[in-house]
Design a protein around this motif. Sequence first.
Motif, PDB file in Angstrom:
ATOM      1  N   LEU A 213       0.840  -1.207   0.000  1.00  0.00           N
ATOM      2  CA  LEU A 213       0.000   0.000   0.000  1.00  0.00           C
ATOM      3  C   LEU A 213       0.871   1.251   0.000  1.00  0.00           C
ATOM      4  O   LEU A 213       0.538   2.268  -0.614  1.00  0.00           O
ATOM      5  N   GLY A 214       1.997   1.172   0.701  1.00  0.00           N
ATOM      6  CA  GLY A 214       3.002   2.237   0.643  1.00  0.00           C
ATOM      7  C   GLY A 214       2.439   3.618   0.877  1.00  0.00           C
ATOM      8  O   GLY A 214       1.772   3.888   1.884  1.00  0.00           O
ATOM      9  N   GLY A 215       2.682   4.510  -0.080  1.00  0.00           N
ATOM     10  CA  GLY A 215       2.265   5.896   0.062  1.00  0.00           C
ATOM     11  C   GLY A 215       0.767   6.083   0.153  1.00  0.00           C
ATOM     12  O   GLY A 215       0.300   7.114   0.670  1.00  0.00           O
ATOM     13  N   GLY A 223       4.294   9.559  -0.797  1.00  0.00           N
ATOM     14  CA  GLY A 223       5.201   8.564  -1.336  1.00  0.00           C
ATOM     15  C   GLY A 223       4.505   7.634  -2.313  1.00  0.00           C
ATOM     16  O   GLY A 223       3.280   7.656  -2.467  1.00  0.00           O
ATOM     17  N   GLU A 224       5.295   6.798  -2.965  1.00  0.00           N
ATOM     18  CA  GLU A 224       4.776   5.900  -3.975  1.00  0.00           C
ATOM     19  C   GLU A 224       4.238   4.606  -3.343  1.00  0.00           C
ATOM     20  O   GLU A 224       4.673   4.212  -2.262  1.00  0.00           O
ATOM     21  N   PRO A 225       3.294   3.942  -4.009  1.00  0.00           N
ATOM     22  CA  PRO A 225       2.885   2.622  -3.539  1.00  0.00           C
ATOM     23  C   PRO A 225       3.974   1.599  -3.824  1.00  0.00           C
ATOM     24  O   PRO A 225       4.835   1.819  -4.672  1.00  0.00           O
ATOM     25  N   GLY A 226       3.936   0.483  -3.112  1.00  0.00           N
ATOM     26  CA  GLY A 226       4.909  -0.575  -3.347  1.00  0.00           C
ATOM     27  C   GLY A 226       6.046  -0.525  -2.349  1.00  0.00           C
ATOM     28  O   GLY A 226       6.541   0.553  -2.008  1.00  0.00           O
ATOM     29  N   TYR A 227       6.470  -1.695  -1.865  1.00  0.00           N
ATOM     30  CA  TYR A 227       7.590  -1.801  -0.936  1.00  0.00           C
ATOM     31  C   TYR A 227       8.860  -1.935  -1.765  1.00  0.00           C
ATOM     32  O   TYR A 227       9.093  -2.946  -2.422  1.00  0.00           O
TER      33      TYR A 227
END
Length: 397
Positions: A213-215, A223-227
Motif C-alpha cells: 500500500l506504501g504511500g 510517497g509511492e505505492p509498493g515496498y
Amino acid sequence: MSGPLNGVRVLDLTTVVMGPYATQILGDFGADVIKVEPLEGDVIRQAWPFRNPGMGAIFLNVNRNKRSIALDLKKPAALEACLALATKADVLVYNIRPQAMARLGLSYEKIRSINEKIIYVGCFGYSQRGPYAAKAAYDDMIQGASGLPWLLQKQGAAEPRYAPMIVADRSVGQQVASAVSAALYAREKTGKGQRVDVPMWEHLLQIVLSDHLGGYTFEPQHGEPGYARILTPDRRPYQTSDGYVCALIYNDKQWKAFAGIIGKPELMQKPEFASQEARSQNYRTAYAMVADEMKRRSTAFWLEALERGDIPVQRMNTLDDIVADPHLNAIGYLKTVEHPSEGRIRMLEVPSEWSETRPEYRRPAPRLGEHTREVLREAGFADQTIDAMVKSGAARI
C-alpha cells in the motif's frame, strides 16, 4: 484427547484446493470432517500424477483426516441426507457462490432453521456486499485481481506471471480455518452460531497491500505505492561464481559484517549505506552492489562467510533438495505412510508443535464414497434406505 478440535464435526462441501485445504487443517486439529462429494468426485482427484484414477497427488495432500460421502445433492433423497448430517454438525464449510447454495436448498437460513448453533462458513471469490459478488473465481483470477502478476513484472520479470503455487487458495484456506476456530470459540462463550463469509480477493489483498500500500497508507498520499525492497530487481537469489545463494543483509550489524567480508569497511560511511533509513531509500543501489560482489566468489565461500558473519543465508533448493533435506528428515516432516489403496505415500506433517492436544495423522485421504454407508448409518439411515439411494443415483458407495 486427540487434537484441539476433538469432538467438533465439520460438514465439508468444498472442492479443489482452498476449501479442502482449510478443512484438512481442521481435520489435522482433531475435527471429524465429513467430505460431501458429487458422484463423480472432487475434480482435483483427477490432477496427475496418480497411481489410481481419482487419487491424485494434490487430492491426497489436501484431504487427509476426512471421511468421504458421495451424494447427488440435486436429488431429493440426497438433499435430505445432507440436511440430516447438517443437524448434527458444528460447522458447515462450502466454496461455491451463496446463490448456488441457495438453489441447492442449503442456504444459511435453511441450515440455521434446523441447527441454530451451526457455524456456516462460505469461502468464495468476492465479498457479497459489492458488485463482484456473483463473479466466478479461481486462484489465477484472484492473483491477477490482487496485482501479483503486475508486481512480478515490475520487479523485473519479462512478462506478467502468476506465482508458481496456488497462493490465493492456500493462504485464504488458512484464513478459513482461523475463522472457523474463532467462531467456535465465540460460540463457546455465547452459545450462538453464525454465518461467516471468507472472500478470496479481500483476504489475499490483506497480504499484498500490507506490503505494497506504501504511500497510499497516508491521506493525502505520501510517497509511492509498493515496498521498494521487495520490488528491486536484485531482490532474488544471488548468482555466485558457480551457483546461487539466498541471503538477506538487513540491519546495521549485518551490513557492517558484510562490508568486512568483502574487504570494504568504508562502505558504511557512504550516505546511501550508513543507516537503515538511508538503505530503505536506496535498495536498488544496495542490492545491485551485493549482486555484483556475490558473483566474484563461490557458493561454498558465501555460505561459510555469511554464516560466520551471522548474516541469514540459505542454499537455493530444488524440489529434489527439499525432499532430501536433513532438517526435514530429522523432524519427520515428510513421513512415509501406508495408504490402503495407494500404497506407500509421503505425507506432510502438521507444521505446528503442541505440548498438549497434539494434532496428528489419523486417516488417509479417502476413496470416493468410501464412508457413505458408515456416515449415513450414523445419521440414522437404515441400510435398506441407503441401498435405495445408491440404486436411484442419489448416493454412491
